[in-house]
Design a protein around this motif. Sequence first.
Motif, PDB file in Angstrom:
ATOM      1  N   CYS A 271      45.662  58.996  21.242  1.00  0.00           N
ATOM      2  CA  CYS A 271      45.168  57.812  21.955  1.00  0.00           C
ATOM      3  C   CYS A 271      46.247  56.733  22.041  1.00  0.00           C
ATOM      4  CB  CYS A 271      43.919  57.263  21.268  1.00  0.00           C
ATOM      5  SG  CYS A 271      42.503  58.378  21.338  1.00  0.00           S
ATOM      6  N   GLY A 272      47.070  56.639  21.001  1.00  0.00           N
ATOM      7  CA  GLY A 272      48.171  55.681  21.031  1.00  0.00           C
ATOM      8  C   GLY A 272      49.112  55.960  22.192  1.00  0.00           C
ATOM      9  N   PHE A 273      49.432  57.233  22.420  1.00  0.00           N
ATOM     10  CA  PHE A 273      50.323  57.570  23.530  1.00  0.00           C
ATOM     11  C   PHE A 273      49.648  57.313  24.861  1.00  0.00           C
ATOM     12  CE2 PHE A 273      52.306  60.586  26.542  1.00  0.00           C
ATOM     13  CZ  PHE A 273      53.600  60.108  26.496  1.00  0.00           C
ATOM     14  N   ALA A 274      48.354  57.604  24.964  1.00  0.00           N
ATOM     15  CA  ALA A 274      47.618  57.336  26.197  1.00  0.00           C
ATOM     16  C   ALA A 274      47.633  55.847  26.523  1.00  0.00           C
ATOM     17  CB  ALA A 274      46.178  57.837  26.069  1.00  0.00           C
ATOM     18  N   ALA A 275      47.393  55.013  25.492  1.00  0.00           N
ATOM     19  CA  ALA A 275      47.419  53.563  25.689  1.00  0.00           C
ATOM     20  C   ALA A 275      48.802  53.088  26.103  1.00  0.00           C
ATOM     21  CB  ALA A 275      46.979  52.863  24.405  1.00  0.00           C
ATOM     22  N   LEU A 276      49.828  53.656  25.479  1.00  0.00           N
ATOM     23  CA  LEU A 276      51.206  53.273  25.791  1.00  0.00           C
ATOM     24  C   LEU A 276      51.594  53.712  27.196  1.00  0.00           C
ATOM     25  CD1 LEU A 276      54.028  52.221  24.912  1.00  0.00           C
ATOM     26  CD2 LEU A 276      54.472  54.528  24.024  1.00  0.00           C
ATOM     27  N   GLN A 277      51.357  54.968  27.517  1.00  0.00           N
ATOM     28  CA  GLN A 277      51.765  55.483  28.819  1.00  0.00           C
ATOM     29  C   GLN A 277      51.045  54.754  29.948  1.00  0.00           C
ATOM     30  OE1 GLN A 277      54.245  57.750  29.127  1.00  0.00           O
ATOM     31  NE2 GLN A 277      54.158  57.440  31.329  1.00  0.00           N
ATOM     32  N   GLY A 278      49.786  54.404  29.699  1.00  0.00           N
ATOM     33  CA  GLY A 278      49.031  53.685  30.720  1.00  0.00           C
ATOM     34  C   GLY A 278      49.638  52.345  31.060  1.00  0.00           C
ATOM     35  N   ILE A 279      50.068  51.587  30.045  1.00  0.00           N
ATOM     36  CA  ILE A 279      50.629  50.252  30.318  1.00  0.00           C
ATOM     37  C   ILE A 279      52.053  50.342  30.851  1.00  0.00           C
ATOM     38  CG2 ILE A 279      51.676  49.680  28.069  1.00  0.00           C
ATOM     39  CD1 ILE A 279      50.266  46.912  28.357  1.00  0.00           C
ATOM     40  N   LEU A 280      52.788  51.397  30.499  1.00  0.00           N
ATOM     41  CA  LEU A 280      54.147  51.546  31.010  1.00  0.00           C
ATOM     42  C   LEU A 280      54.164  51.723  32.521  1.00  0.00           C
ATOM     43  CD1 LEU A 280      55.934  53.871  28.407  1.00  0.00           C
ATOM     44  CD2 LEU A 280      55.768  51.377  28.439  1.00  0.00           C
ATOM     45  N   GLU A 281      53.078  52.233  33.073  1.00  0.00           N
ATOM     46  CA  GLU A 281      53.033  52.544  34.500  1.00  0.00           C
ATOM     47  C   GLU A 281      52.454  51.413  35.348  1.00  0.00           C
ATOM     48  OE1 GLU A 281      51.048  56.264  34.996  1.00  0.00           O
ATOM     49  OE2 GLU A 281      52.447  57.351  33.712  1.00  0.00           O
ATOM     50  N   LEU A 282      52.057  50.319  34.716  1.00  0.00           N
ATOM     51  CA  LEU A 282      51.469  49.205  35.461  1.00  0.00           C
ATOM     52  C   LEU A 282      52.531  48.446  36.247  1.00  0.00           C
ATOM     53  CD1 LEU A 282      48.902  47.559  33.019  1.00  0.00           C
ATOM     54  CD2 LEU A 282      48.473  49.193  34.852  1.00  0.00           C
ATOM     55  N   ALA A 283      52.117  47.871  37.366  1.00  0.00           N
ATOM     56  CA  ALA A 283      53.013  47.020  38.147  1.00  0.00           C
ATOM     57  C   ALA A 283      52.645  45.562  37.924  1.00  0.00           C
ATOM     58  CB  ALA A 283      52.919  47.396  39.629  1.00  0.00           C
ATOM     59  N   GLU A 284      51.646  45.071  38.621  1.00  0.00           N
ATOM     60  CA  GLU A 284      51.227  43.676  38.510  1.00  0.00           C
ATOM     61  C   GLU A 284      49.704  43.636  38.509  1.00  0.00           C
ATOM     62  OE1 GLU A 284      51.759  39.663  41.154  1.00  0.00           O
ATOM     63  OE2 GLU A 284      53.529  40.944  40.904  1.00  0.00           O
ATOM     64  N   PRO A 285      49.081  43.796  37.340  1.00  0.00           N
ATOM     65  CA  PRO A 285      47.620  43.870  37.281  1.00  0.00           C
ATOM     66  C   PRO A 285      46.960  42.529  37.598  1.00  0.00           C
ATOM     67  CG  PRO A 285      48.533  43.752  35.079  1.00  0.00           C
ATOM     68  CD  PRO A 285      49.707  43.860  36.018  1.00  0.00           C
ATOM     69  N   GLU A 286      45.665  42.580  37.921  1.00  0.00           N
ATOM     70  CA  GLU A 286      44.923  41.349  38.175  1.00  0.00           C
ATOM     71  C   GLU A 286      44.860  40.492  36.913  1.00  0.00           C
ATOM     72  OE1 GLU A 286      43.581  39.901  40.897  1.00  0.00           O
ATOM     73  OE2 GLU A 286      44.694  41.435  42.003  1.00  0.00           O
ATOM     74  N   LYS A 287      44.419  41.106  35.804  1.00  0.00           N
ATOM     75  CA  LYS A 287      44.372  40.412  34.525  1.00  0.00           C
ATOM     76  C   LYS A 287      45.517  40.904  33.644  1.00  0.00           C
ATOM     77  CE  LYS A 287      39.385  39.543  34.276  1.00  0.00           C
ATOM     78  NZ  LYS A 287      38.148  39.740  33.452  1.00  0.00           N
ATOM     79  N   THR A 288      45.932  40.082  32.716  1.00  0.00           N
ATOM     80  CA  THR A 288      46.989  40.497  31.799  1.00  0.00           C
ATOM     81  C   THR A 288      46.535  41.714  30.999  1.00  0.00           C
ATOM     82  OG1 THR A 288      47.934  38.286  31.607  1.00  0.00           O
ATOM     83  CG2 THR A 288      48.345  39.804  29.785  1.00  0.00           C
ATOM     84  N   ALA A 289      47.359  42.747  31.002  1.00  0.00           N
ATOM     85  CA  ALA A 289      47.072  43.978  30.273  1.00  0.00           C
ATOM     86  C   ALA A 289      47.800  43.949  28.939  1.00  0.00           C
ATOM     87  CB  ALA A 289      47.514  45.191  31.086  1.00  0.00           C
ATOM     88  N   VAL A 290      47.094  44.318  27.878  1.00  0.00           N
ATOM     89  CA  VAL A 290      47.658  44.284  26.529  1.00  0.00           C
ATOM     90  C   VAL A 290      47.417  45.622  25.844  1.00  0.00           C
ATOM     91  CG1 VAL A 290      47.594  43.166  24.266  1.00  0.00           C
ATOM     92  CG2 VAL A 290      47.252  41.797  26.338  1.00  0.00           C
ATOM     93  N   CYS A 291      48.459  46.176  25.271  1.00  0.00           N
ATOM     94  CA  CYS A 291      48.369  47.407  24.486  1.00  0.00           C
ATOM     95  C   CYS A 291      48.672  47.075  23.032  1.00  0.00           C
ATOM     96  CB  CYS A 291      49.370  48.441  25.007  1.00  0.00           C
ATOM     97  SG  CYS A 291      49.501  49.934  23.983  1.00  0.00           S
ATOM     98  N   MET A 292      47.758  47.442  22.148  1.00  0.00           N
ATOM     99  CA  MET A 292      47.948  47.221  20.709  1.00  0.00           C
ATOM    100  C   MET A 292      48.051  48.568  20.014  1.00  0.00           C
ATOM    101  SD  MET A 292      48.234  45.208  18.141  1.00  0.00           S
ATOM    102  CE  MET A 292      48.215  45.382  16.361  1.00  0.00           C
ATOM    103  N   LEU A 293      49.192  48.825  19.397  1.00  0.00           N
ATOM    104  CA  LEU A 293      49.393  50.034  18.597  1.00  0.00           C
ATOM    105  C   LEU A 293      49.471  49.584  17.145  1.00  0.00           C
ATOM    106  CD1 LEU A 293      52.085  51.819  20.815  1.00  0.00           C
ATOM    107  CD2 LEU A 293      49.591  52.086  20.868  1.00  0.00           C
ATOM    108  N   ALA A 294      48.378  49.777  16.412  1.00  0.00           N
ATOM    109  CA  ALA A 294      48.220  49.187  15.084  1.00  0.00           C
ATOM    110  C   ALA A 294      48.506  50.196  13.977  1.00  0.00           C
ATOM    111  CB  ALA A 294      46.805  48.629  14.923  1.00  0.00           C
ATOM    112  N   ASP A 295      48.750  49.664  12.822  1.00  0.00           N
ATOM    113  CA  ASP A 295      48.959  50.433  11.595  1.00  0.00           C
ATOM    114  C   ASP A 295      47.719  50.282  10.702  1.00  0.00           C
ATOM    115  OD1 ASP A 295      50.219  51.848   9.511  1.00  0.00           O
ATOM    116  OD2 ASP A 295      51.216  50.058   8.745  1.00  0.00           O
ATOM    117  N   LYS A 296      47.636  51.070   9.661  1.00  0.00           N
ATOM    118  CA  LYS A 296      46.692  50.914   8.547  1.00  0.00           C
ATOM    119  C   LYS A 296      45.220  51.199   8.879  1.00  0.00           C
ATOM    120  CE  LYS A 296      49.583  49.617   5.245  1.00  0.00           C
ATOM    121  NZ  LYS A 296      50.836  50.101   5.888  1.00  0.00           N
ATOM    122  N   GLU A 297      44.929  51.764  10.064  1.00  0.00           N
ATOM    123  CA  GLU A 297      43.525  52.035  10.388  1.00  0.00           C
ATOM    124  C   GLU A 297      42.902  53.024   9.427  1.00  0.00           C
ATOM    125  OE1 GLU A 297      39.982  53.868  12.043  1.00  0.00           O
ATOM    126  OE2 GLU A 297      41.882  54.882  11.587  1.00  0.00           O
TER     127      GLU A 297
END
Length: 464
Positions: A271-297
Amino acid sequence: MNDERKIQREKLLSQRKNGYDRVPAQEIPAMERYCSRYKTFLHQGKTERECARVAVELAEKAGFKPYERGMALKPGDRIYRVNRGKSVMLAVIGKQSLEKGAQIVAAHIDSPRLDLKPNPLYEDSELAFFKTHYYGGIRKYQWVTIPLELHGVVAKKDGTVVEVRLGEDQEPKFVITDLLPHLGGEQGKKPLNEAVPGESLNILLGSCPSGEEDEKDRVKMQILEKLYEKYGITEDDFTSAELEAVPAAAPTDIGLDASLIGAYGHDDRVCGFAALQGILELAEPEKTAVCMLADKEEIGSMGVTGMQSAAFDTFLHDLCDGQSVPLRACYENAFCLSCDVTAAYDPNFPEVFEKRNAAFVNYGVGLCKYTGARGKSGASDASAETVAYVRRVLDEADVLWHISELGKVDAGGGGTVAMYMANRNIATLDAGVPVLSMHAPFETVAKLDCYMTYKACKAIYEAE
């Protein structure tokens, strides 16, 4: 059945079915390319530090820049911040003000493993071992007699940090031994979770003595000499080290049809890679897009790099300050997809699943209204409106999804970062890839589900 009746049935009944009966054939090559990149990411990132480093490398190639407080930002700008080398936050600035909220996808990049104790090295019966303390929810018997690698860092008193990677590729591996069946009668009578005690998860390092015959701890000394020769570290340096034992197996396709991926660390790097790859491909979204890749879950999301840390709030607060927007206003209008894996229905263990509400392999991303244990303890329990919003977004993006829960009500349970996002007053829903053998040293997922989870993340980033 006449056409009118058929249309009526399709309208009223759920169309939940195998994704290969629904996905267009022309999407299969894209799915294979995505999964190939994901396997590379997994192989390069077997620890949270390694994942964070690889994520930054990919982000910089995609035009992301390190964020500095006070930096002037405009729509389309791509920024990231690393929290102590173990978690990463990325953002693509949207056209709308942050007062309208942000589209957030949060995943974690730590996985169950064995950590070395602060004073790990010892010799017994002329064999050298490392003592370990397991991290996260593991089934201890699964970690014996499998090849292991050792990854991590050693921080020395002079401030230098040495990266350690032992057992890779053709290098010698490590192992935890187990009792032979001929002498394992009493062990076999114990419950599964007690047959291999945590204190017996000691990693075998070597057997060759060093020095003169009358010296003590000659095998231990031989190990220290090799570590000093390669990394310049001494026994006292283990005190300030973070060294992790991880499975030595490389990600690989599974099945004669190669439709599955077997690897260590799917939870939650898939899921971390999916979240990362998704935001890497964005151009100029309507709302600010944020990806959080967290530790310690895996140990409750606590600590300075976990989802309960103020690091995420600080990052969003800084972005909001740049637009003169109160953080609370951003949060109350934001949405978060808590992207974490769920348990795939396993027909070998049907007794712990409630089949009507289970996640299935090849059915796409699994949406989980709540996680937790038994009476939904430890869950954020998304509202009906939140679930409906995600249904609409995913359907409009042609993302295959199905609703699911972890298992039977009283069979157990688990948690994600969802509750910590929800506690910030952010509408949150769990979603992720169904996993077979979750938390094992070698987990299995379906390529189709990996790809659909990536599509889901991208759709959330692009949504209004």
